[in-house]
Design a protein around this motif. Sequence first.
Motif, mmCIF file in Angstrom:
data_model
loop_
_atom_site.group_PDB
_atom_site.id
_atom_site.type_symbol
_atom_site.label_atom_id
_atom_site.label_comp_id
_atom_site.label_asym_id
_atom_site.label_seq_id
_atom_site.Cartn_x
_atom_site.Cartn_y
_atom_site.Cartn_z
ATOM 1 N N GLY A 1 39.664 31.606 39.237
ATOM 2 C CA GLY A 1 40.279 33.105 39.842
ATOM 3 C C GLY A 1 41.466 33.346 38.832
ATOM 4 O O GLY A 1 41.597 34.559 38.591
ATOM 5 N N LEU A 2 42.381 32.398 38.506
ATOM 6 C CA LEU A 2 43.490 33.004 37.821
ATOM 7 C C LEU A 2 43.050 33.554 36.340
ATOM 8 O O LEU A 2 43.806 34.604 35.817
ATOM 9 N N VAL A 3 41.924 33.009 36.067
ATOM 10 C CA VAL A 3 41.590 33.350 34.436
ATOM 11 C C VAL A 3 40.985 34.630 34.763
ATOM 12 O O VAL A 3 41.121 35.595 33.926
ATOM 13 N N ILE A 4 40.052 35.003 35.687
ATOM 14 C CA ILE A 4 39.646 36.159 35.941
ATOM 15 C C ILE A 4 40.674 37.193 35.911
ATOM 16 O O ILE A 4 40.532 38.375 35.418
ATOM 17 N N ALA A 5 41.753 37.036 36.922
ATOM 18 C CA ALA A 5 42.681 38.114 36.821
ATOM 19 C C ALA A 5 43.502 38.385 35.783
ATOM 20 O O ALA A 5 44.061 39.325 35.440
ATOM 21 N N SER A 6 43.756 37.043 35.107
ATOM 22 C CA SER A 6 44.415 37.154 33.522
ATOM 23 C C SER A 6 43.607 38.200 32.798
ATOM 24 O O SER A 6 44.280 38.884 31.883
ATOM 25 N N LEU A 7 42.097 37.857 32.417
ATOM 26 C CA LEU A 7 41.616 38.711 31.566
ATOM 27 C C LEU A 7 41.510 40.068 31.834
ATOM 28 O O LEU A 7 41.747 40.922 30.846
ATOM 29 N N LEU A 8 41.588 40.538 33.167
ATOM 30 C CA LEU A 8 41.838 41.738 33.568
ATOM 31 C C LEU A 8 43.231 42.374 33.186
ATOM 32 O O LEU A 8 43.411 43.423 32.560
ATOM 33 N N TYR A 9 44.144 41.859 33.495
ATOM 34 C CA TYR A 9 45.423 42.091 33.540
ATOM 35 C C TYR A 9 46.054 42.295 32.039
ATOM 36 O O TYR A 9 46.992 42.907 31.694
ATOM 37 N N SER A 10 45.511 41.391 31.150
ATOM 38 C CA SER A 10 46.232 41.179 29.804
ATOM 39 C C SER A 10 45.288 41.902 28.815
ATOM 40 O O SER A 10 45.559 41.955 27.757
ATOM 41 N N PHE A 11 44.238 42.296 29.340
ATOM 42 C CA PHE A 11 43.143 43.085 28.555
ATOM 43 C C PHE A 11 43.653 44.046 27.428
ATOM 44 O O PHE A 11 43.517 44.092 26.452
ATOM 45 N N PRO A 12 44.550 45.164 28.052
ATOM 46 C CA PRO A 12 45.142 46.002 27.040
ATOM 47 C C PRO A 12 46.052 45.412 25.864
ATOM 48 O O PRO A 12 46.133 45.948 24.855
ATOM 49 N N PHE A 13 46.605 44.167 26.251
ATOM 50 C CA PHE A 13 47.590 43.843 25.169
ATOM 51 C C PHE A 13 46.900 43.280 24.194
ATOM 52 O O PHE A 13 47.316 42.864 23.032
ATOM 53 N N MET A 14 45.694 42.930 24.487
ATOM 54 C CA MET A 14 44.836 42.421 23.258
ATOM 55 C C MET A 14 44.060 43.762 22.478
ATOM 56 O O MET A 14 44.266 43.547 21.204
ATOM 57 N N VAL B 1 49.934 39.381 40.044
ATOM 58 C CA VAL B 1 48.578 39.414 40.390
ATOM 59 C C VAL B 1 48.086 37.814 40.318
ATOM 60 O O VAL B 1 46.887 37.712 41.211
ATOM 61 N N VAL B 2 48.818 36.880 39.737
ATOM 62 C CA VAL B 2 48.328 35.498 39.739
ATOM 63 C C VAL B 2 48.662 34.787 41.279
ATOM 64 O O VAL B 2 48.053 34.196 41.761
ATOM 65 N N LEU B 3 49.855 35.529 41.863
ATOM 66 C CA LEU B 3 49.909 35.038 43.120
ATOM 67 C C LEU B 3 49.119 35.447 44.015
ATOM 68 O O LEU B 3 48.765 34.762 44.923
ATOM 69 N N MET B 4 48.591 36.821 43.802
ATOM 70 C CA MET B 4 47.626 37.251 44.841
ATOM 71 C C MET B 4 46.449 36.668 45.035
ATOM 72 O O MET B 4 45.698 36.321 46.018
ATOM 73 N N VAL B 5 45.764 36.491 43.617
ATOM 74 C CA VAL B 5 44.848 35.906 43.596
ATOM 75 C C VAL B 5 44.404 34.327 43.618
ATOM 76 O O VAL B 5 43.531 33.895 44.131
#
Length: 222
Positions: free
Chosen positions: A89-102, A161-165
């Motif tokens: 779940g953390l990976v999914i959240a991080s993929l969405l949250y960090s997407f524009p930075f990539m 986001v990682v705390l919530m997910v």
Amino acid sequence: MIDWIPFILSFKLATITTTMLFAIGLPIAWWLASTKNRFKPIIEAFVSMPIVLPPTVLGFYILWAFSPGTFLGKFFSSIGIEPLFSFPGLVIASLLYSFPFMVQPLQSGFEGVPKSLIEASFIAGKNRMQTLMHVILPNMKPSILTALIITFAHTIGEFGVVLMVGGSIPGKTKVASIAIYEYVEILDYKSAHIYSAIMVALSFTVLLAVYIFNQKSKKVQL
């Protein structure tokens, strides 16, 4: 004594997220840089939304989308993956949250490659994939490095986001940023200072590496 497990989890999460986002973001950035589609501004807006959205908003919609009663929740459960309050779940959240930075640094890199080089590659008989691998990517190394490092650093620093997910499950979802928050909550400022100092040093080192590399690359080009 420092508990290094939250830092290990943070680095593991950042490594997986950065690797996956590079594979996902590279073709998207290339398409955004080269397309003349009239819907491009709308797509760019969607890509950039995690930058301006509060992490709690993104976290809430991830919780909603992957709850047990939804299609996505049932799908992941059927293949043995629990997307909420787990490391996946953390990976999914991080993929969405960090997407524009990539995507954004890669898109800028693609747009900065001289079109004459690309046209010369096509004239020489290279196809699109050969041109990408042997002409475009080698000429945008600073942008690639910036995308990788900024995405990695941003993922390590994620909190809301990682705390919530993922919550705060020791050894599973309790990353460094959450550990700092919990130390502050219990008024253990000494531990919070130590953990925060490590994060500050890490962030500064990452950004310094980016600026030094980009400066050297500009000198080489000159």
